[in-house]
Design an enzyme around this catalytic site. Structure first.
Site, PDB file in Angstrom:
ATOM      1  N   ALA A  10       0.828  -1.214   0.000  1.00  0.00           N
ATOM      2  CA  ALA A  10       0.000   0.000   0.000  1.00  0.00           C
ATOM      3  C   ALA A  10       0.855   1.254   0.000  1.00  0.00           C
ATOM      4  CB  ALA A  10      -0.925  -0.006   1.223  1.00  0.00           C
ATOM      5  N   ALA A  11       1.977   1.195  -0.697  1.00  0.00           N
ATOM      6  CA  ALA A  11       2.899   2.331  -0.664  1.00  0.00           C
ATOM      7  C   ALA A  11       2.822   3.221  -1.893  1.00  0.00           C
ATOM      8  CB  ALA A  11       4.336   1.828  -0.496  1.00  0.00           C
ATOM      9  N   ARG A  16      -2.321   8.190 -11.080  1.00  0.00           N
ATOM     10  CA  ARG A  16      -3.389   8.138 -12.075  1.00  0.00           C
ATOM     11  C   ARG A  16      -4.769   8.423 -11.493  1.00  0.00           C
ATOM     12  NH1 ARG A  16      -2.349   2.575 -15.157  1.00  0.00           N
ATOM     13  NH2 ARG A  16      -1.121   2.110 -13.295  1.00  0.00           N
ATOM     14  N   THR A  79       7.597  -3.417  -6.528  1.00  0.00           N
ATOM     15  CA  THR A  79       6.908  -4.310  -5.597  1.00  0.00           C
ATOM     16  C   THR A  79       7.870  -5.233  -4.862  1.00  0.00           C
ATOM     17  OG1 THR A  79       6.491  -5.774  -7.494  1.00  0.00           O
ATOM     18  CG2 THR A  79       4.714  -4.275  -6.836  1.00  0.00           C
ATOM     19  N   ASN A 377     -47.813  13.330  22.921  1.00  0.00           N
ATOM     20  CA  ASN A 377     -48.164  13.891  21.623  1.00  0.00           C
ATOM     21  C   ASN A 377     -47.562  15.288  21.512  1.00  0.00           C
ATOM     22  OD1 ASN A 377     -50.167  13.657  19.116  1.00  0.00           O
ATOM     23  ND2 ASN A 377     -50.246  15.751  19.898  1.00  0.00           N
ATOM     24  N   ALA A 423     -52.075  25.229  22.659  1.00  0.00           N
ATOM     25  CA  ALA A 423     -51.499  25.587  21.367  1.00  0.00           C
ATOM     26  C   ALA A 423     -51.032  27.042  21.362  1.00  0.00           C
ATOM     27  CB  ALA A 423     -52.520  25.362  20.258  1.00  0.00           C
ATOM     28  N   ARG A 440     -49.621  32.539  26.336  1.00  0.00           N
ATOM     29  CA  ARG A 440     -49.769  33.299  25.102  1.00  0.00           C
ATOM     30  C   ARG A 440     -50.519  34.581  25.441  1.00  0.00           C
ATOM     31  NH1 ARG A 440     -53.725  28.589  22.863  1.00  0.00           N
ATOM     32  NH2 ARG A 440     -55.673  29.273  23.834  1.00  0.00           N
TER      33      ARG A 440
END
Length: 459
Positions: A10-11, A16, A79, A377, A423, A440
């Site tokens: 893997a060296a 390319r 190699t 819920n 709400a 609110r």
């Protein structure tokens, strides 16, 4: 069975590939090529695995970690020279050494095991992994004698017309008697156009010494693919995808459109799972039986329970229980735990939160840094306001609470068990259990005011 060793080459720089990323770290189906190779080698009984690194050495070591020993090839001199760098570790050992390139992600442990077994059974000093190629142009040909032993490897450019008709090609993967390998490497010359030391020259040296050279032919030509550019990378991706999808389909998974479904190599999938087109499942995800995924869903590093359905949604690094319904267009971000029978609906984002059994976050909500109990819920447009500009804070909604639509829960805050939030409320104080909280402004109607505004606009 004697000692077995493996060397991963893997060296190489991989010019390319035309990339800033080190060649063997380019992914195939989401996993770096060299990791594919090491994973397959780890399934073969080895005494030692050594990776030869060069360009990008640190990144390869960072990725593989303690899965391998490492040696550095400072100069890229071929190699044979790369294998020689392992001398300090292997040269004085007895046994069989497997040499594999780090850019061959399609090799399987089954083929490597058969290669090792064949090598040792034949008593060969070297065994070449070969493949049958319908179009062998460009490959080295394996020339055998009448006994089936290897006479030589001849490169395409050097082959005669008769030799070019041979369809058995050299894949670049080898087994060697370790002692003979290192003795022969000392005789390898760099007297060639490239000025490099080639590992295949060892075959010729051993043959000259009247040693037995054998070959094992893999039944799958695709395993021989070495990736040197982006074209080959795309070919490897396609072949690996096909292999993975076929494996799952043979094990009871319905993949509606295999050509447009992407599953990573380490994903586990149960029976009677259905995966619709455009879906991607990667990482180390585990999908239990009877799950439905897609179309157009992305699952990454998730555990998904039996009977869950995820439609046109994204889920990452999370735990999702059984019979959960997610989507469409939901986003499950990391560190989420969704319990059984819960629902995460359309355009809901959940981050670093737990959602209890049977709870519902049906639509248009953001739930972050939150602990949501069971049977809760959360109405449309519910927001956990978790960030004060400096720190994240926790929102807790206890079991069976009901949060009305368009509510803001400003963390840190707790909504008690069974409580109701009206709400449109903005909650910045804890809500006691079983209480109704209304936060609110009082509605005021000013009769006729709209007419005055309209008259002003006309003027």
């Amino acid at each position: 069975m004697g000692n077995r060793y493996a060397i991963v080459l893997a060296a190489g720089q991989g010019t390319r590939m035309k990339s800033k990323l080190y060649k063997v770290l380019h992914p195939v189906c989401g996993k770096p090529m060299v990791q594919h190779v090491v994973d397959q080698l780890n399934r073969v009984q080895l005494n030692e695995l050594i990776t030869v690194v060069g360009f990008g050495a640190e990144k390869v070591q960072d990725h593989l970690g303690e899965q391998s020993h490492y040696v550095i090839q400072e100069e890229q001199l071929g190699t044979g020279h790369a294998v020689l760098q392992t001398s300090d570790i292997l040269a004085d050992k007895q046994g069989t050494t497997l040499v594999v390139c780090g850019d061959t992600p399609l090799l399987t442990s089954e083929t490597l095991q058969h290669l090792l077994d064949h090598h040792e059974k034949e008593g060969a000093k070297a065994t070449i992994l070969t493949a049958h190629a319908e179009n062998p142009a460009g490959y080295g040909r394996v020339v055998r004698n009448s006994s089936g032993d290897v006479e030589r490897i001849v490169e395409h450019k050097d082959a005669t017309g008769e030799e070019r008709s041979i369809q058995e090609i050299n894949t670049g993967t080898y087994c060697f008697d370790n002692a003979f390998l290192f003795n022969a490497l000392n005789s390898v010359s760099n007297d060639n156009v490239q000025g490099e030391y080639y590992l295949p020259d060892v075959i010729g040296i051993l043959k000259q010494e009247q040693e037995k050279i054998s070959a094992y032919q893999t039944p799958e030509f695709t395993e021989s693919l070495g990736v040197n550019d982006r074209v080959a990378l795309s070919q490897a991706e396609k072949m690996m995808k096909q292999r993975i999808n076929e494996h799952h389909m043979k094990n009871g998974v319905t993949i509606v459109d295999p050509d447009n479904t992407y599953i990573a190599p380490d994903v586990e999938i149960g029976q009677d799972v259905t995966i619709h087109p455009g879906s991607m499942i990667d990482g180390v995800s585990v999908i239990q039986d009877d799950v439905t995924i897609g179309p157009h869903s992305t699952i990454s590093n998730c555990d998904i329970g039996t009977g869950t359905e995820i439609t046109q949604s994204v889920a990452r690094d999370s735990q999702i229980g059984a019979r959960v319904y997610i989507g469409p267009y939901a986003h499950i971000r990391p560190q989420v735990n969704v319990d059984d029978d819960a629902k995460i609906g359309n355009f809901v984002e959940v981050k670093k939160a737990s959602v209890g059994k049977g709870s519902k976050v049906s639509h248009l909500s953001y739930i972050g840094d939150a602990s949501i109990g069971s049977g809760v819920n959360l109405g449309c447009g519910t927001i956990t306001v978790n960030y004060d500009g400096h720190n994240k804070h926790l929102t807790t909604v206890e079991d069976d609470a009901f949060i009305g639509c368009n509510s803001n829960l400003i963390a840190p805050v707790t909504v008690g068990k069974g409580a109701y939030v009206a709400a449109g409320s903005t909650i910045n104080k804890d809500v006691p259990a079983e209480a109704l909280s209304i936060a609110r402004a009082r509605q005021t109607n000013k009769e006729g005011y709209a007419s005055k505004i309209k008259a002003t606009k006309k003027d």
